[in-house]
Scaffold this motif. Structure first.
Motif, PDB file in Angstrom:
ATOM      1  N   VAL A 370       0.865  -1.190   0.000  1.00 37.58           N
ATOM      2  CA  VAL A 370       0.000   0.000   0.000  1.00 37.58           C
ATOM      3  C   VAL A 370       0.897   1.234   0.000  1.00 37.58           C
ATOM      4  O   VAL A 370       2.124   1.104   0.062  1.00 37.58           O
ATOM      5  CB  VAL A 370      -0.917   0.006   1.256  1.00 37.58           C
ATOM      6  CG1 VAL A 370      -1.851  -1.203   1.257  1.00 37.58           C
ATOM      7  CG2 VAL A 370      -0.092   0.009   2.540  1.00 37.58           C
ATOM      8  N   ASN A 371       0.309   2.438  -0.028  1.00 36.67           N
ATOM      9  CA  ASN A 371       1.142   3.643  -0.073  1.00 36.67           C
ATOM     10  C   ASN A 371       1.802   3.920   1.297  1.00 36.67           C
ATOM     11  O   ASN A 371       1.420   3.302   2.296  1.00 36.67           O
ATOM     12  CB  ASN A 371       0.326   4.838  -0.590  1.00 36.67           C
ATOM     13  CG  ASN A 371      -0.696   5.314   0.419  1.00 36.67           C
ATOM     14  OD1 ASN A 371      -0.414   5.401   1.613  1.00 36.67           O
ATOM     15  ND2 ASN A 371      -1.896   5.616  -0.043  1.00 36.67           N
ATOM     16  N   PRO A 372       2.789   4.819   1.369  1.00 33.26           N
ATOM     17  CA  PRO A 372       3.535   5.036   2.614  1.00 33.26           C
ATOM     18  C   PRO A 372       2.662   5.446   3.820  1.00 33.26           C
ATOM     19  O   PRO A 372       2.877   4.968   4.930  1.00 33.26           O
ATOM     20  CB  PRO A 372       4.528   6.150   2.251  1.00 33.26           C
ATOM     21  CG  PRO A 372       4.721   6.012   0.779  1.00 33.26           C
ATOM     22  CD  PRO A 372       3.395   5.562   0.241  1.00 33.26           C
ATOM     23  N   GLN A 373       1.690   6.322   3.597  1.00 32.69           N
ATOM     24  CA  GLN A 373       0.801   6.729   4.696  1.00 32.69           C
ATOM     25  C   GLN A 373       0.008   5.528   5.197  1.00 32.69           C
ATOM     26  O   GLN A 373      -0.128   5.296   6.406  1.00 32.69           O
ATOM     27  CB  GLN A 373      -0.139   7.851   4.209  1.00 32.69           C
ATOM     28  CG  GLN A 373      -1.168   8.313   5.229  1.00 32.69           C
ATOM     29  CD  GLN A 373      -0.537   9.051   6.415  1.00 32.69           C
ATOM     30  OE1 GLN A 373       0.643   9.350   6.412  1.00 32.69           O
ATOM     31  NE2 GLN A 373      -1.340   9.307   7.437  1.00 32.69           N
ATOM     32  N   ALA A 374      -0.495   4.743   4.260  1.00 33.84           N
ATOM     33  CA  ALA A 374      -1.269   3.560   4.624  1.00 33.84           C
ATOM     34  C   ALA A 374      -0.372   2.507   5.277  1.00 33.84           C
ATOM     35  O   ALA A 374      -0.842   1.711   6.093  1.00 33.84           O
ATOM     36  CB  ALA A 374      -1.948   2.988   3.385  1.00 33.84           C
ATOM     37  N   THR A 375       0.920   2.519   4.935  1.00 32.84           N
ATOM     38  CA  THR A 375       1.847   1.575   5.569  1.00 32.84           C
ATOM     39  C   THR A 375       1.898   1.822   7.080  1.00 32.84           C
ATOM     40  O   THR A 375       1.989   0.877   7.866  1.00 32.84           O
ATOM     41  CB  THR A 375       3.249   1.709   4.926  1.00 32.84           C
ATOM     42  OG1 THR A 375       3.137   1.304   3.556  1.00 32.84           O
ATOM     43  CG2 THR A 375       4.274   0.827   5.620  1.00 32.84           C
ATOM     44  N   ILE A 376       1.782   3.112   7.467  1.00 32.88           N
ATOM     45  CA  ILE A 376       1.767   3.438   8.905  1.00 32.88           C
ATOM     46  C   ILE A 376       0.519   2.829   9.556  1.00 32.88           C
ATOM     47  O   ILE A 376       0.591   2.259  10.645  1.00 32.88           O
ATOM     48  CB  ILE A 376       1.804   4.973   9.120  1.00 32.88           C
ATOM     49  CG1 ILE A 376       3.096   5.538   8.507  1.00 32.88           C
ATOM     50  CG2 ILE A 376       1.690   5.329  10.603  1.00 32.88           C
ATOM     51  CD1 ILE A 376       3.132   7.061   8.425  1.00 32.88           C
ATOM     52  N   LEU A 377      -0.605   2.911   8.853  1.00 32.04           N
ATOM     53  CA  LEU A 377      -1.833   2.283   9.359  1.00 32.04           C
ATOM     54  C   LEU A 377      -1.641   0.777   9.522  1.00 32.04           C
ATOM     55  O   LEU A 377      -1.991   0.199  10.560  1.00 32.04           O
ATOM     56  CB  LEU A 377      -3.003   2.573   8.400  1.00 32.04           C
ATOM     57  CG  LEU A 377      -4.303   1.793   8.663  1.00 32.04           C
ATOM     58  CD1 LEU A 377      -4.945   2.223   9.982  1.00 32.04           C
ATOM     59  CD2 LEU A 377      -5.298   1.963   7.513  1.00 32.04           C
ATOM     60  N   ILE A 378      -1.067   0.131   8.511  1.00 33.79           N
ATOM     61  CA  ILE A 378      -0.873  -1.327   8.572  1.00 33.79           C
ATOM     62  C   ILE A 378       0.129  -1.678   9.682  1.00 33.79           C
ATOM     63  O   ILE A 378      -0.030  -2.687  10.376  1.00 33.79           O
ATOM     64  CB  ILE A 378      -0.407  -1.895   7.199  1.00 33.79           C
ATOM     65  CG1 ILE A 378      -1.368  -1.480   6.066  1.00 33.79           C
ATOM     66  CG2 ILE A 378      -0.283  -3.416   7.253  1.00 33.79           C
ATOM     67  CD1 ILE A 378      -2.794  -1.970   6.174  1.00 33.79           C
ATOM     68  N   ASP A 379       1.157  -0.822   9.883  1.00 38.79           N
ATOM     69  CA  ASP A 379       2.104  -1.046  10.993  1.00 38.79           C
ATOM     70  C   ASP A 379       1.358  -1.050  12.333  1.00 38.79           C
ATOM     71  O   ASP A 379       1.615  -1.887  13.196  1.00 38.79           O
ATOM     72  CB  ASP A 379       3.165   0.071  11.034  1.00 38.79           C
ATOM     73  CG  ASP A 379       4.163  -0.024   9.879  1.00 38.79           C
ATOM     74  OD1 ASP A 379       4.199  -1.078   9.205  1.00 38.79           O
ATOM     75  OD2 ASP A 379       4.904   0.956   9.657  1.00 38.79           O
ATOM     76  N   GLU A 380       0.444  -0.070  12.491  1.00 41.62           N
ATOM     77  CA  GLU A 380      -0.326   0.027  13.744  1.00 41.62           C
ATOM     78  C   GLU A 380      -1.235  -1.189  13.919  1.00 41.62           C
ATOM     79  O   GLU A 380      -1.386  -1.703  15.025  1.00 41.62           O
ATOM     80  CB  GLU A 380      -1.145   1.329  13.773  1.00 41.62           C
ATOM     81  CG  GLU A 380      -0.310   2.591  13.930  1.00 41.62           C
ATOM     82  CD  GLU A 380       0.549   2.586  15.204  1.00 41.62           C
ATOM     83  OE1 GLU A 380       0.003   2.281  16.283  1.00 41.62           O
ATOM     84  OE2 GLU A 380       1.755   2.869  15.105  1.00 41.62           O
ATOM     85  N   ILE A 381      -1.833  -1.629  12.823  1.00 41.03           N
ATOM     86  CA  ILE A 381      -2.674  -2.835  12.891  1.00 41.03           C
ATOM     87  C   ILE A 381      -1.808  -4.025  13.296  1.00 41.03           C
ATOM     88  O   ILE A 381      -2.206  -4.859  14.110  1.00 41.03           O
ATOM     89  CB  ILE A 381      -3.392  -3.089  11.543  1.00 41.03           C
ATOM     90  CG1 ILE A 381      -4.421  -1.975  11.287  1.00 41.03           C
ATOM     91  CG2 ILE A 381      -4.069  -4.459  11.536  1.00 41.03           C
ATOM     92  CD1 ILE A 381      -5.079  -2.027   9.915  1.00 41.03           C
ATOM     93  N   GLY A 382      -0.592  -4.064  12.754  1.00 42.73           N
ATOM     94  CA  GLY A 382       0.350  -5.134  13.115  1.00 42.73           C
ATOM     95  C   GLY A 382       0.573  -5.203  14.623  1.00 42.73           C
ATOM     96  O   GLY A 382       0.609  -6.284  15.206  1.00 42.73           O
ATOM     97  N   LYS A 383       0.695  -4.026  15.246  1.00 45.61           N
ATOM     98  CA  LYS A 383       0.904  -4.007  16.709  1.00 45.61           C
ATOM     99  C   LYS A 383      -0.328  -4.557  17.432  1.00 45.61           C
ATOM    100  O   LYS A 383      -0.206  -5.298  18.409  1.00 45.61           O
ATOM    101  CB  LYS A 383       1.172  -2.566  17.177  1.00 45.61           C
ATOM    102  CG  LYS A 383       2.519  -2.032  16.734  1.00 45.61           C
ATOM    103  CD  LYS A 383       2.678  -0.574  17.163  1.00 45.61           C
ATOM    104  CE  LYS A 383       3.817   0.093  16.397  1.00 45.61           C
ATOM    105  NZ  LYS A 383       3.791   1.549  16.540  1.00 45.61           N
ATOM    106  N   ILE A 384      -1.490  -4.181  16.950  1.00 50.67           N
ATOM    107  CA  ILE A 384      -2.732  -4.655  17.593  1.00 50.67           C
ATOM    108  C   ILE A 384      -2.885  -6.174  17.440  1.00 50.67           C
ATOM    109  O   ILE A 384      -3.451  -6.843  18.298  1.00 50.67           O
ATOM    110  CB  ILE A 384      -3.941  -3.874  17.015  1.00 50.67           C
ATOM    111  CG1 ILE A 384      -3.838  -2.406  17.450  1.00 50.67           C
ATOM    112  CG2 ILE A 384      -5.265  -4.479  17.456  1.00 50.67           C
ATOM    113  CD1 ILE A 384      -4.847  -1.471  16.809  1.00 50.67           C
ATOM    114  N   LEU A 385      -2.318  -6.737  16.343  1.00 49.42           N
ATOM    115  CA  LEU A 385      -2.412  -8.191  16.104  1.00 49.42           C
ATOM    116  C   LEU A 385      -1.395  -8.996  16.909  1.00 49.42           C
ATOM    117  O   LEU A 385      -1.479 -10.232  16.953  1.00 49.42           O
ATOM    118  CB  LEU A 385      -2.208  -8.491  14.614  1.00 49.42           C
ATOM    119  CG  LEU A 385      -3.264  -7.984  13.626  1.00 49.42           C
ATOM    120  CD1 LEU A 385      -2.847  -8.334  12.192  1.00 49.42           C
ATOM    121  CD2 LEU A 385      -4.636  -8.576  13.927  1.00 49.42           C
TER     122      LEU A 385
END
Ligand SMILES: [Zn+2]
Length: 466
Positions: A370-385
């Motif tokens: 995904v794009n760089p901004q969305a990568t930050i979102l996916i990183d945060e989701i990664g922490k929640i998982l």
């Protein structure tokens, strides 16, 4: 056993949730709370297992284009309606139907012995029984070197190696070549039939079926049979003893003309941006040897259950969540191409796509493209998982699953929740792909990971496209 394992994860989540409140921004604390609760609910739910049990037991094997696959579509539609989806539709398409038919294959020299084999998808029938000398090829490279016409009146056997078991399934693409293109070289050599070592990592006497590749627009005109790994080992040993090997086979597999297939589409309509679609799914068809529990009843169950649990939240997420039960995946991603074509004008509104099609063992990794901004979102989701034992993998990994290929090619962003695939190629495309291979706890972990991830993406305002 089941209870304790789930209890452990529950405790881990409650400890974790104290810490996640600290960093705000891309995901609100309210969204985090909802996601954590959703994860908990999913871990305690049997819905995923109930779905795959129902599909494999009430419908059974579901070869693409068959009457069974049609029954599976009706099943999928009724399931979607009963689980509270806002809109359920079947989108039909036509396809050529290949039928396995009956096969007999045995060794006739240096002595009589039954072999365990199955036809590969797209193979032609033998007009009558073929009994011929076998020409041994150590691997696909040796077969591709064969001279035109050098195999007249012979049966070619292409060996290879047992696939190494791995978490990622690495090695499948390479091993698969003998299944995909072996026939083109055997046929060019003039062989009466091709026998290949099954593509798999098990040592059972189950053959692994699978589709061959077309040569341009042409299919094989000879029978092509995969034999079990132990049978292939046996032929290799006979060859190393310089014994003349002869095989007899009779195969009825053939193409039977145009039929209908279809994709089943279950929508949870978004509350704020209904036109934006987060697409998840699996494939509804299976090979016909087992009951398609692992491939891909599990993917249907995981994604449908995840969305159904999100449907029970007091409020719909902002974006639409769409579960696609793809038809006719095994026989050439036909449902995937039909979907991409039917929705071509609207693909710009597909904000993300991902498929579960790698079994039901524990998910261990989240990758994205995904794009760089969305990568930050996916990183945060990664922490929640992370309480689920999931680590964040690459942020530039293309993919999303086989049925997502046509969408990704048109620029739809993807993520993938990677299952541990260690056992996957023991079972893949064999009679052994049955419900007992799915661990309900591991399946629940999959549902929890999907529900949490998809909820957070669907309720986000972050644009994911590059
Ligand atoms: Zn599959």
């Amino acid at each position: 056993m089941q209870f304790h394992k789930r209890l452990f994860i529950c405790v881990a989540i409650s400890i974790f949730s104290v810490h996640v409140l600290a960093s705000e921004a891309i995901i609100s604390s309210e969204q985090k709370q909802t996601a954590t609760q959703l994860m908990q609910t999913a871990l305690e739910s049997d819905l995923g297992f109930d779905i795959v049990e129902s599909l494999t037991t009430e419908i059974g094997p579901r070869l693409g284009g068959s009457e069974a696959e049609e029954r599976a579509r009706v099943w999928g539609k009724e399931l979607g309606e009963s689980l509270g989806f806002d809109k359920v539709t079947i989108e039909e398409f036509t396809m050529p139907f290949w039928d396995r038919g009956h096969l007999h294959i045995s060794l006739t020299s240096p002595y009589q012995q039954e072999l365990y084999g199955t036809a590969l998808g797209g193979a032609a029938p033998s007009k009558e029984s073929i009994n011929a000398d076998v020409v041994y090829f150590r691997d696909i490279h040796a077969l591709t070197d064969v001279k035109d016409g050098a195999l007249q009146g012979k049966i070619a056997f292409v060996d290879g190696d047992l696939m190494v078991k791995s978490q990622t399934g690495a090695g499948y693409g390479h091993a698969n070549q003998r299944r995909r293109i072996g026939w083109q070289h055997a046929q060019r050599g003039g062989a009466s039939a091709l026998v290949v070592r099954s593509v798999g990592s098990d040592s059972h006497r189950f053959p692994h079926t699978g589709m061959m590749s077309k040569d341009g627009d042409k299919w094989a005109t000879i029978p092509v049979i995969a034999i079990s790994n132990p049978d292939a080992d046996h032929l290799r040993r006979l060859h190393s003893l310089s014994k003349p090997i002869e095989i007899s086979l009779h195969s009825e597999s053939k193409w039977k003309g145009e039929v209908s297939s279809g994709n089943v589409i279950l929508d949870l309509i978004g509350s704020e941006k209904p036109e934006e679609i987060v697409l998840i799914g699996g494939h509804l068809d299976s090979w016909d040897l087992g009951t398609g529990a692992v491939d891909d009843g599990a993917g249907i169950a995981i994604t449908t259950a995840a969305a159904a649990l999100i449907a029970k939240l007091p409020k719909r997420p902002k974006r639409t969540i769409r579960v696609v039960m793809f038809g006719a995946e095994e026989v050439g991603l036909l449902g995937a191409f039909a979907y991409a074509k039917q929705h071509e004008a609207n693909l710009k509104n597909h904000v993300l796509a991902t498929e579960s099609d790698f079994g039901a063992q524990t998910i261990w990794q989240l990758v994205s493209n995904v794009n760089p901004q969305a990568t930050i979102l996916i990183d945060e989701i990664g922490k929640i998982l992370s309480p689920l034992g999931i680590v964040r993998g690459g942020a530039d990994v293309p993919g999303g699953g086989p049925d997502i290929i046509p969408l990704a090619a048109k620029g739809v962003p993807t993520i993938r929740l990677n299952q541990n695939g260690r056992d996957y190629f023991d079972l893949h495309h064999t009679p052994d792909d049955t419900l007992d291979k799915i661990d309900p706890d591991e399946l629940a972990q999959n549902v929890a990971a999907y529900a949490t991830t998809i909820y957070l993406i669907a309720d986000s305002d972050v644009e994911l496209k590059p």
